[in-house]
Design a protein around this motif. Structure first.
Motif, PDB file in Angstrom:
ATOM      1  N   GLY A  51       0.841  -1.184   0.000  1.00 16.97           N
ATOM      2  CA  GLY A  51       0.000   0.000   0.000  1.00 16.97           C
ATOM      3  C   GLY A  51       0.882   1.241   0.000  1.00 16.97           C
ATOM      4  N   ILE A  52       0.552   2.199  -0.846  1.00 16.80           N
ATOM      5  CA  ILE A  52       1.331   3.431  -0.969  1.00 16.80           C
ATOM      6  C   ILE A  52       0.402   4.627  -0.798  1.00 16.80           C
ATOM      7  CG2 ILE A  52       2.812   4.814  -2.487  1.00 16.80           C
ATOM      8  CD1 ILE A  52       3.435   2.204  -4.031  1.00 16.80           C
ATOM      9  N   ASP A  53       0.837   5.615  -0.040  1.00 20.71           N
ATOM     10  CA  ASP A  53       0.102   6.878   0.007  1.00 20.71           C
ATOM     11  C   ASP A  53       1.057   7.991   0.401  1.00 20.71           C
ATOM     12  OD1 ASP A  53      -3.254   7.341   0.164  1.00 20.71           O
ATOM     13  OD2 ASP A  53      -1.959   9.025   0.677  1.00 20.71           O
ATOM     14  N   SER A  63      -1.616   1.653   7.788  1.00 21.15           N
ATOM     15  CA  SER A  63      -0.724   0.742   8.516  1.00 21.15           C
ATOM     16  C   SER A  63      -1.458   0.088   9.676  1.00 21.15           C
ATOM     17  CB  SER A  63       0.500   1.495   9.038  1.00 21.15           C
ATOM     18  OG  SER A  63       1.290   1.978   7.976  1.00 21.15           O
ATOM     19  N   GLU A  64      -2.237   0.893  10.389  1.00 20.52           N
ATOM     20  CA  GLU A  64      -2.978   0.365  11.540  1.00 20.52           C
ATOM     21  C   GLU A  64      -4.055  -0.624  11.096  1.00 20.52           C
ATOM     22  OE1 GLU A  64      -3.700  -0.231  15.476  1.00 20.52           O
ATOM     23  OE2 GLU A  64      -2.095   1.000  14.596  1.00 20.52           O
ATOM     24  N   VAL A  74       2.801  -1.104   4.175  1.00 16.12           N
ATOM     25  CA  VAL A  74       2.407   0.252   3.794  1.00 16.12           C
ATOM     26  C   VAL A  74       3.642   1.136   3.742  1.00 16.12           C
ATOM     27  CG1 VAL A  74       1.043   2.279   4.400  1.00 16.12           C
ATOM     28  CG2 VAL A  74       0.112  -0.005   4.799  1.00 16.12           C
ATOM     29  N   ILE A  75       3.800   1.839   2.635  1.00 13.92           N
ATOM     30  CA  ILE A  75       4.938   2.731   2.419  1.00 13.92           C
ATOM     31  C   ILE A  75       4.416   4.130   2.162  1.00 13.92           C
ATOM     32  CG2 ILE A  75       7.027   3.160   1.076  1.00 13.92           C
ATOM     33  CD1 ILE A  75       7.063   0.429   2.411  1.00 13.92           C
ATOM     34  N   ARG A  76       4.977   5.119   2.864  1.00 15.07           N
ATOM     35  CA  ARG A  76       4.608   6.493   2.556  1.00 15.07           C
ATOM     36  C   ARG A  76       5.412   6.941   1.338  1.00 15.07           C
ATOM     37  NH1 ARG A  76       5.641  12.083   5.947  1.00 15.07           N
ATOM     38  NH2 ARG A  76       4.759  13.442   4.341  1.00 15.07           N
ATOM     39  N   ALA A  84      10.103   1.940  -7.993  1.00 17.25           N
ATOM     40  CA  ALA A  84      11.230   2.030  -7.059  1.00 17.25           C
ATOM     41  C   ALA A  84      10.828   1.549  -5.677  1.00 17.25           C
ATOM     42  CB  ALA A  84      11.738   3.471  -6.990  1.00 17.25           C
ATOM     43  N   ILE A  85       9.608   1.884  -5.246  1.00 18.18           N
ATOM     44  CA  ILE A  85       9.135   1.444  -3.932  1.00 18.18           C
ATOM     45  C   ILE A  85       9.050  -0.075  -3.874  1.00 18.18           C
ATOM     46  CG2 ILE A  85       7.116   1.415  -2.409  1.00 18.18           C
ATOM     47  CD1 ILE A  85       6.655   4.364  -3.262  1.00 18.18           C
ATOM     48  N   ALA A  86       8.482  -0.683  -4.926  1.00 22.34           N
ATOM     49  CA  ALA A  86       8.379  -2.133  -4.972  1.00 22.34           C
ATOM     50  C   ALA A  86       9.756  -2.781  -4.993  1.00 22.34           C
ATOM     51  CB  ALA A  86       7.576  -2.564  -6.193  1.00 22.34           C
ATOM     52  N   ALA A  87      10.676  -2.205  -5.760  1.00 22.33           N
ATOM     53  CA  ALA A  87      12.039  -2.744  -5.822  1.00 22.33           C
ATOM     54  C   ALA A  87      12.687  -2.716  -4.442  1.00 22.33           C
ATOM     55  CB  ALA A  87      12.871  -1.951  -6.824  1.00 22.33           C
ATOM     56  N   GLY A  88      12.409  -1.663  -3.689  1.00 23.32           N
ATOM     57  CA  GLY A  88      12.942  -1.565  -2.340  1.00 23.32           C
ATOM     58  C   GLY A  88      12.400  -2.623  -1.412  1.00 23.32           C
TER      59      GLY A  88
END
Length: 308
Positions: A51-53, A63-64, A74-76, A84-88
């Motif tokens: 989840g991204i926001d 996240s909660e 969940v990634i901010r 890039a977020i998924a790769a991380g």
């Protein structure tokens, strides 16, 4: 104030994603995690949900809510950076991606965020709560830039008059609040047009899009998201105004287009093949029952493409 958001076309999105219990899914606008929670519930065989926001309130609330689901993270961040977020997170492909565009109910209903013309609040409109604000744009952009923003992002026919009034008002004092901007809009539009519907909608939409670079972010996310999809993966996008929907429709069409050689060529020399197929040729819209329950769903359009 707790984070509240009513998920639009929830059942249609879940059906459109065609979720696999062991699949990898990205909700690029997880908000209050309404869609995300329903995806996570279905990942019963080791599946993963990212989840991204960009909104810190949303990321914290998601996240909660997603704590009970082992496969959910969940990634901010911004959905345009999903690759890039998924790769991380050690992920290079997805079985499904969901984007629910636009402003959330929480952002609209939290007056101090400055998104709504219905409340008097500081001009802000920043989804990320950082960077350039609506106040910055309204008080610093040139007449030409303000006119362009209002015309291109709001399709506002009185863009030049509104921009001119903004310039004149801010010469007297800085424009600080949503009420001041709303008054400027109302005073710039002829009375007969003010009676048709709230005249502030287009201007507030345009400035919000400019503040958050929404169309540029969408443009990048469309390409990166489709590239990330595995064969058979689905990309579901909910839009709320014609600018977003036009971009999504045109890009999905391009993904599904094969040969682009001139029609008078006897054989194809470009070698281009369709990369996707449309699941719904016309956009899916909210049912009458949903619109009755949630008036903000009335302008929503859902488009779905599958990678081939």
């Amino acid at each position: 104030m707790g984070f509240s958001h009513i998920s639009v076309m929830l059942d249609e999105c879940i059906e459109g994603l065609d979720i696999k219990p062991d699949g990898v899914y990205i909700d690029g606008t997880c908000g209050g995690a309404g869609h995300s929670a329903e995806i996570a519930k279905r990942l019963t065989s080791g599946g993963v949900l990212i989840g991204i926001d960009r909104d810190p309130d949303a990321a914290a609330a998601a996240s909660e809510r997603l704590k009970p689901y082992a496969g959910a993270r969940v990634i901010r961040g911004n959905f345009s950076d999903m690759k890039a977020i998924a790769a991380g997170e050690g992920i290079d492909g997805a079985d499904g991606i969901l984007l629910d565009l636009g402003v959330s109910s929480h952002q609209l209903d939290t007056a101090e965020r400055g998104f709504s013309y219905h409340s008097d609040a500081p001009l802000d409109m920043r989804m990320s709560q950082s960077g350039t604000s609506a106040r910055d744009i309204v008080n610093n952009a040139s007449y030409e830039e303000l006119s362009r923003i209002l015309w291109e992002y709001g399709e506002e026919r009185f863009s030049r008059k509104i921009a001119d009034t903004i310039i004149k008002r801010r010469e007297v004092k800085p424009i600080e609040t949503t009420s001041e901007l709303a008054d400027i809009v109302c005073s710039s539009i002829p009375a007969k047009f003010r009676r048709e519907k709230n005249p502030c909608k287009k201007t507030f939409q345009a400035i919000r899009i400019a503040v958050n670079c929404e169309l540029d972010e969408l443009d990048k996310a469309l390409d990166d998201g489709f590239d990330m999809l595995k064969s058979g993966g689905r990309f579901c996008i909910i839009t709320f105004h014609s600018l977003e929907d036009r971009i999504v429709k045109q890009r999905f069409t391009s993904f599904c287009t094969g040969c682009i050689c001139p029609p008078d060529f006897p054989i194809c020399v470009c070698g281009r093949k369709p990369r996707g197929r449309l699941i719904n040729r016309k956009p899916i819209e909210a049912t009458e029952d949903e619109v009755a329950r949630n008036n903000r769903s009335r302008s929503a359009k859902l488009r779905i493409i599958e990678k081939i």
